[in-house]
Design a protein around this motif. Sequence first.
Motif, short mmCIF file in Angstrom:
data_model
loop_
_atom_site.label_atom_id
_atom_site.label_comp_id
_atom_site.label_asym_id
_atom_site.label_seq_id
_atom_site.Cartn_x
_atom_site.Cartn_y
_atom_site.Cartn_z
N GLU A 293 0.88 -1.25 -0.07
CA GLU A 293 0.02 0.12 -0.19
C GLU A 293 0.80 1.32 0.00
O GLU A 293 0.54 2.31 -0.63
N ILE A 294 1.92 1.11 0.71
CA ILE A 294 3.05 2.40 0.60
C ILE A 294 3.39 2.57 -1.21
O ILE A 294 3.34 3.54 -1.40
N ARG A 295 3.63 1.40 -1.68
CA ARG A 295 3.96 1.45 -3.14
C ARG A 295 2.75 2.07 -4.00
O ARG A 295 3.02 2.65 -4.97
N MET A 296 1.40 1.75 -3.54
CA MET A 296 0.48 2.17 -4.34
C MET A 296 -0.28 3.38 -4.03
O MET A 296 -1.23 3.78 -4.35
N ALA A 297 0.57 4.16 -2.98
CA ALA A 297 0.04 5.46 -2.36
C ALA A 297 -0.08 6.52 -3.50
O ALA A 297 -1.06 7.39 -3.29
N GLY A 298 0.56 6.52 -4.55
CA GLY A 298 0.46 7.44 -5.84
C GLY A 298 1.40 8.55 -5.35
O GLY A 298 1.58 9.75 -6.41
N ARG A 299 2.04 8.71 -4.50
CA ARG A 299 2.97 9.63 -3.80
C ARG A 299 4.05 9.22 -2.94
O ARG A 299 3.78 8.19 -2.34
N CYS A 300 5.10 10.12 -2.87
CA CYS A 300 5.89 9.88 -1.99
C CYS A 300 5.40 10.15 -0.46
O CYS A 300 5.04 11.13 -0.49
N LEU A 301 5.73 9.22 0.23
CA LEU A 301 5.25 9.41 1.72
C LEU A 301 6.48 9.82 2.72
O LEU A 301 6.10 10.16 3.90
N VAL A 302 7.78 9.48 2.31
CA VAL A 302 8.93 9.71 3.32
C VAL A 302 9.61 10.65 2.45
O VAL A 302 10.49 10.50 1.76
N GLY A 303 9.54 11.99 2.85
CA GLY A 303 10.45 13.14 2.17
C GLY A 303 10.24 14.38 3.18
O GLY A 303 9.63 14.29 4.32
N PHE A 304 10.45 15.57 2.47
CA PHE A 304 10.65 16.93 3.13
C PHE A 304 9.28 17.50 3.33
O PHE A 304 8.22 17.02 2.52
N SER A 305 8.87 18.20 4.14
CA SER A 305 7.70 19.03 4.24
C SER A 305 7.71 20.08 3.25
O SER A 305 8.83 20.39 2.69
N PRO A 306 6.73 20.51 2.93
CA PRO A 306 6.82 21.72 1.85
C PRO A 306 7.66 22.88 2.10
O PRO A 306 8.50 23.40 1.11
N GLU A 307 7.50 23.09 3.68
CA GLU A 307 8.50 24.27 3.92
C GLU A 307 10.00 23.90 3.78
O GLU A 307 11.02 24.71 3.41
N MET A 308 10.44 22.92 4.21
CA MET A 308 11.83 22.16 4.10
C MET A 308 12.11 21.94 2.65
O MET A 308 13.37 22.10 2.18
N ILE A 309 11.29 21.65 1.59
CA ILE A 309 11.70 21.31 0.42
C ILE A 309 12.24 22.81 -0.14
O ILE A 309 13.27 22.63 -0.97
N LEU A 310 11.36 23.99 0.18
CA LEU A 310 11.84 25.20 -0.13
C LEU A 310 13.29 25.46 0.55
O LEU A 310 14.29 25.97 -0.26
N ALA A 311 13.42 25.33 1.74
CA ALA A 311 14.67 25.77 2.38
C ALA A 311 16.01 25.01 1.75
O ALA A 311 16.98 25.15 1.52
N GLU A 312 15.50 23.53 1.33
CA GLU A 312 16.76 22.81 0.98
C GLU A 312 17.12 23.04 -0.52
O GLU A 312 18.23 23.02 -1.03
#
Length: 405
Positions: A297-316
């Motif tokens: 079900e992790i594979r079929m979630a249709g999106r990445c579940l383990v990653g940065f928050s939107p705020e950290m995406i911008l900071a990174e």
Amino acid sequence: MKADIGFGAQARAAYAQDPFESRGRLFPEPESPTRTPFQRDRDRIIHSSAFRRLKHKTQVFVYHEGDHFRTRLTHTIEVSQIARSLARALRLDEDLAECLALSHDLGHTPFGHEGEDVMHVCMAPFGGFDHNAQSLRVVTHLEQRYAEFDGLNLAWETLEGLVKHNGPLVDPNGNPLGKFQDSELPFAIRDYAAKQDLLLHTWPSGEAQAAAIADDIAYDAHDLDDGLRAGLFAIEDMREVPFLADILAEVDAKYPGLEESRRIHEIVRRSITRMVEDVIRHAMANIEAAAPTSAQEIRMAGRCLVGFSPEMILAEKEVKRFLFARVYRHEDVLSVRRLVAKVVRDLFDRFLAEPELMPKPWNVGLEALSEQEIARRVCDYIAGMTDRYAIEEHRRLFDDTPDLG
């Protein structure tokens, strides 16, 4: 704080990859009485020739520039540590996350991304080059150690995570996605997919996602560290990036007058901690919302579940933009990159024209190979070289080997 981010969690969650429910290996083997399939894979990766060669492969700075800068091996170890920390907090399988971290750079050429870029250009008429696909080729073909099969015969879940840790490679109809959408999947992936279905249209396991974001975290942190220690930029320059400026202010407030080497370390360790804790919080929220009850079900979630928050995406992204300008495009780094690019291109052109100049076993059976197959063999040979060996081979064949010192 500790309870907030899953500190100390031990038991695997229902959505973790259960090693005892592995889809198995391409070549069936008896199970180990003392190790899970992923522990066994980890051991095979660590004992491989390709893993040992990472010691003398460039990260950013080539081997002669100093003992304190990262190599592919030290980078890999750092990624592994972060991946295990994420997996432990998220109650994923730590051993699988570690496997994927340890194997993710096995296909890298000598001389870092410059070597990869040159190899891709050289191989353009023959299907191109991609280091991630080459990692798959290493563990499924080029490591020839075992009596009963080529490669390491790793578990399905390890190969799947290695190939698509950054996300699906094709859509449900089989059309390539991302950087491959205007071309085709790399040869190594297409070749192996004909033997074993790695579900290239789905997201990978949570463990693979943890290893992928661990790679980003480690990259950012150690390139900041190495760039500072190499004198490519000053600590005060980091104030250009709000994320780093905030950390710098925190360090200076707590430790006024701290000597520079310790100040650098405090900045780097806090960068890692903030990013890791952000991933854990955001992943926990994603997992709670998606409510997966199995690894599939992790594979079929249709999106990445383990990653940065939107705020950290911008900071990174701001951190990466800073590193690109201050480190990767620094003239001192670019001048060396131009020299090593010549080494890789010269070696490829010479071996393609005269493949018999390669040593055994690479020069055996050439008469039975097509030009495409010879080019792939030359590519495999060069991609497996360490920085030092590439220089030695160039010196053996040419009189104008660059002086990297």
